[in-house]
Design an enzyme around this catalytic site. Structure first.
Site, PDB file in Angstrom:
ATOM      1  N   ASP A  94      -4.462   5.003  10.298  1.00  0.00           N
ATOM      2  CA  ASP A  94      -4.428   5.844   9.104  1.00  0.00           C
ATOM      3  C   ASP A  94      -4.504   7.303   9.537  1.00  0.00           C
ATOM      4  OD1 ASP A  94      -4.354   3.720   7.256  1.00  0.00           O
ATOM      5  OD2 ASP A  94      -6.539   3.531   7.283  1.00  0.00           O
ATOM      6  N   ASP A 107       0.552   2.501   3.169  1.00  0.00           N
ATOM      7  CA  ASP A 107      -0.356   2.500   2.012  1.00  0.00           C
ATOM      8  C   ASP A 107       0.246   3.280   0.849  1.00  0.00           C
ATOM      9  OD1 ASP A 107      -2.234   1.148   3.600  1.00  0.00           O
ATOM     10  OD2 ASP A 107      -3.227   3.003   4.194  1.00  0.00           O
TER      11      ASP A 107
END
Length: 162
Positions: free
Chosen positions: A111, A129
């Site tokens: 991330d 995401d």
């Protein structure tokens, strides 16, 4: 079938951006893009969304494979009847596969998008995401504004159009 290109584009952009983060940044390094608002922060997530259920990789892999298979089946069966839903599912599918690749390869998801709003730091996320979130939002909008739903909720709409 252009939606396949969208799936492949999401996977490619997701994996390339994660590769850049892993190879060009140290873990937990944070680069300000817009000071006090948006940062690129190298982070790893061994859990699901927002880090819940950490270290349950086999559960996530199994569930994601099931979701991917369902989405492929649904998209193949409905691409002509429900093009809007298929585009939304394409976003979700691309994101799901992008994160699945990470989980299988390394046991964690890379991330890096990090937004801060005053004292609130939003969960760090990635391209996959974002694609999943946009796809889900698109599905919600399709559901809320579909003609069939509006007719079933408000029969007056149906009688006015007749």
């Amino acid at each position: 079938m252009y939606y396949i290109l969208l799936v492949l584009a999401i996977i490619g952009i997701d994996q390339y951006s994660k590769h850049l983060v892993v190879t060009k940044m140290s873990l937990y390094e944070s680069i300000p893009v817009i000071q006090d608002f948006f940062y690129l922060t190298s982070h790893r997530n061994r859990g699901a969304a927002f880090g819940i259920l950490p270290n349950q990789q086999w559960l996530f892999i199994t569930v994601t494979i099931g979701v991917v298979l369902f989405l492929i089946y649904y998209m193949r069966a409905n691409y002509r009847q429900e093009p809007g839903a298929v585009w939304a599912f394409s976003l979700i599918l691309g994101g799901a596969i992008g994160n699945l690749i990470d989980r299988i390869r390394t046991g964690e998801v890379v991330d890096f998008f990090h937004f801060i709003f005053g004292d609130f730091s939003f969960a760090i996320f990635n391209v996959a995401d974002a694609a999943i979130s946009v796809g889900v939002a698109f599905l919600i909008l399709l559901t809320l504004f579909s003609k069939e739903r509006n007719e079933s909720v408000n029969p007056a709409i149906q009688s006015e159009e007749s």
